[in-house]
Scaffold this motif. Structure first.
Motif, PDB file in Angstrom:
ATOM      1  N   ASP A  18       0.920  -1.326  -0.051  1.00  0.00           N
ATOM      2  CA  ASP A  18      -0.101  -0.140   0.159  1.00  0.00           C
ATOM      3  C   ASP A  18       1.063   1.478  -0.118  1.00  0.00           C
ATOM      4  O   ASP A  18       0.362   2.452  -0.257  1.00  0.00           O
ATOM      5  N   SER A  19       2.108   1.290   0.050  1.00  0.00           N
ATOM      6  CA  SER A  19       3.145   2.251   0.253  1.00  0.00           C
ATOM      7  C   SER A  19       4.267   1.997  -0.617  1.00  0.00           C
ATOM      8  O   SER A  19       4.920   0.760  -0.414  1.00  0.00           O
ATOM      9  N   PRO A  20       5.189   2.997  -0.875  1.00  0.00           N
ATOM     10  CA  PRO A  20       6.447   2.495  -1.535  1.00  0.00           C
ATOM     11  C   PRO A  20       7.559   2.315  -0.527  1.00  0.00           C
ATOM     12  O   PRO A  20       6.989   2.500   0.666  1.00  0.00           O
ATOM     13  N   PRO A  21       8.602   1.756  -1.136  1.00  0.00           N
ATOM     14  CA  PRO A  21       9.737   1.569  -0.260  1.00  0.00           C
ATOM     15  C   PRO A  21      10.061   2.924   0.560  1.00  0.00           C
ATOM     16  O   PRO A  21       9.805   3.992  -0.172  1.00  0.00           O
ATOM     17  N   GLU A  22      10.854   2.768   1.531  1.00  0.00           N
ATOM     18  CA  GLU A  22      11.169   3.849   2.147  1.00  0.00           C
ATOM     19  C   GLU A  22      12.676   4.092   2.302  1.00  0.00           C
ATOM     20  O   GLU A  22      13.424   2.875   2.012  1.00  0.00           O
ATOM     21  N   ASN A  23      13.147   5.370   2.795  1.00  0.00           N
ATOM     22  CA  ASN A  23      14.695   5.504   2.791  1.00  0.00           C
ATOM     23  C   ASN A  23      15.252   5.067   1.429  1.00  0.00           C
ATOM     24  O   ASN A  23      16.603   4.719   1.767  1.00  0.00           O
ATOM     25  N   LYS A  43       3.662  -0.684   4.842  1.00  0.00           N
ATOM     26  CA  LYS A  43       2.548  -1.559   4.610  1.00  0.00           C
ATOM     27  C   LYS A  43       2.829  -2.345   3.595  1.00  0.00           C
ATOM     28  O   LYS A  43       2.571  -2.204   2.270  1.00  0.00           O
ATOM     29  N   ALA A  44       3.506  -3.299   3.717  1.00  0.00           N
ATOM     30  CA  ALA A  44       3.857  -4.188   2.690  1.00  0.00           C
ATOM     31  C   ALA A  44       2.728  -5.434   2.336  1.00  0.00           C
ATOM     32  O   ALA A  44       2.960  -6.063   1.150  1.00  0.00           O
ATOM     33  N   ASN A  45       1.619  -5.682   3.081  1.00  0.00           N
ATOM     34  CA  ASN A  45       0.544  -6.486   2.880  1.00  0.00           C
ATOM     35  C   ASN A  45       1.144  -8.026   2.526  1.00  0.00           C
ATOM     36  O   ASN A  45       0.589  -8.450   1.428  1.00  0.00           O
ATOM     37  N   GLY A  46       2.001  -8.301   3.078  1.00  0.00           N
ATOM     38  CA  GLY A  46       2.347  -9.593   3.083  1.00  0.00           C
ATOM     39  C   GLY A  46       4.038  -9.763   2.994  1.00  0.00           C
ATOM     40  O   GLY A  46       5.042  -8.995   3.020  1.00  0.00           O
ATOM     41  N   VAL A  47       4.574 -10.867   2.420  1.00  0.00           N
ATOM     42  CA  VAL A  47       5.938 -11.284   2.203  1.00  0.00           C
ATOM     43  C   VAL A  47       6.356 -10.473   0.848  1.00  0.00           C
ATOM     44  O   VAL A  47       5.677 -10.849  -0.239  1.00  0.00           O
ATOM     45  N   ILE A  48       7.381  -9.766   0.748  1.00  0.00           N
ATOM     46  CA  ILE A  48       7.805  -9.117  -0.447  1.00  0.00           C
ATOM     47  C   ILE A  48       8.421 -10.100  -1.357  1.00  0.00           C
ATOM     48  O   ILE A  48       9.231 -10.830  -0.934  1.00  0.00           O
ATOM     49  N   GLN A  49       8.068 -10.261  -2.342  1.00  0.00           N
ATOM     50  CA  GLN A  49       8.616 -11.468  -3.314  1.00  0.00           C
ATOM     51  C   GLN A  49       9.832 -10.997  -3.980  1.00  0.00           C
ATOM     52  O   GLN A  49      10.934 -11.536  -4.095  1.00  0.00           O
ATOM     53  N   TYR A  50       9.717  -9.523  -4.603  1.00  0.00           N
ATOM     54  CA  TYR A  50      10.702  -8.934  -5.174  1.00  0.00           C
ATOM     55  C   TYR A  50      10.502  -7.468  -5.192  1.00  0.00           C
ATOM     56  O   TYR A  50       9.319  -7.111  -5.081  1.00  0.00           O
ATOM     57  N   TYR A  51      11.460  -6.712  -5.755  1.00  0.00           N
ATOM     58  CA  TYR A  51      11.113  -5.342  -5.905  1.00  0.00           C
ATOM     59  C   TYR A  51      11.458  -5.030  -7.325  1.00  0.00           C
ATOM     60  O   TYR A  51      12.363  -5.548  -8.070  1.00  0.00           O
ATOM     61  N   GLU A  52      10.774  -4.043  -8.016  1.00  0.00           N
ATOM     62  CA  GLU A  52      10.993  -3.965  -9.513  1.00  0.00           C
ATOM     63  C   GLU A  52      11.654  -2.561  -9.429  1.00  0.00           C
ATOM     64  O   GLU A  52      10.968  -1.517  -9.195  1.00  0.00           O
ATOM     65  N   VAL A  53      12.651  -2.448 -10.186  1.00  0.00           N
ATOM     66  CA  VAL A  53      13.554  -1.145 -10.252  1.00  0.00           C
ATOM     67  C   VAL A  53      13.574  -0.823 -11.684  1.00  0.00           C
ATOM     68  O   VAL A  53      14.011  -1.531 -12.431  1.00  0.00           O
ATOM     69  N   LEU A  54      12.864   0.278 -11.749  1.00  0.00           N
ATOM     70  CA  LEU A  54      12.895   0.843 -13.451  1.00  0.00           C
ATOM     71  C   LEU A  54      14.118   1.833 -13.675  1.00  0.00           C
ATOM     72  O   LEU A  54      14.084   2.710 -12.828  1.00  0.00           O
ATOM     73  N   TYR A  55      14.995   1.938 -14.519  1.00  0.00           N
ATOM     74  CA  TYR A  55      15.816   2.951 -14.918  1.00  0.00           C
ATOM     75  C   TYR A  55      15.469   3.626 -16.331  1.00  0.00           C
ATOM     76  O   TYR A  55      15.455   2.508 -17.264  1.00  0.00           O
ATOM     77  N   GLU A  56      15.432   4.667 -16.659  1.00  0.00           N
ATOM     78  CA  GLU A  56      15.291   5.185 -18.048  1.00  0.00           C
ATOM     79  C   GLU A  56      15.814   6.421 -18.083  1.00  0.00           C
ATOM     80  O   GLU A  56      15.857   7.131 -17.217  1.00  0.00           O
ATOM     81  N   ASN A  57      16.502   6.833 -19.462  1.00  0.00           N
ATOM     82  CA  ASN A  57      16.807   8.106 -19.717  1.00  0.00           C
ATOM     83  C   ASN A  57      16.386   8.344 -21.148  1.00  0.00           C
ATOM     84  O   ASN A  57      15.556   7.589 -21.575  1.00  0.00           O
TER      85      ASN A  57
END
Length: 75
Positions: A18-23, A43-57
């Motif tokens: 429900d919320s983004p990663p912090e810090n 508020k993770a709503n359960g176990v985090i399976q993975y984080y999706e990191v997007l980079y673009e320029n």
């Protein structure tokens, strides 16, 4: 029929946080890399399976799925 002594267990599917990663922090950078770290969402709503990191320029984009709270982006 159920009585007050009966236990009822209900399981629901995990959902996206429900919320983004912090810090979010950038630890190291060079002309071609950047290392990011972060803390789990409040508020993770359960176990985090993975984080999706997007980079673009302007000329490049990529998506990484990482299972830890650290990612090194390379161009």
């Amino acid at each position: 029929s159920l009585s007050e002594e009966d236990d009822v267990f209900v399981y629901t599917l995990e959902d996206e946080p429900d919320s983004p990663p912090e810090n979010l922090s950038v630890l190291e950078t060079s002309s071609s890399t950047a290392t990011l770290t972060w803390s789990a969402p409040g508020k993770a709503n359960g176990v985090i399976q993975y984080y999706e990191v997007l980079y673009e320029n302007e000329s490049f984009s990529t998506v990484m799925n990482v299972t830890s709270n650290k990612a090194t982006l390379m161009n």
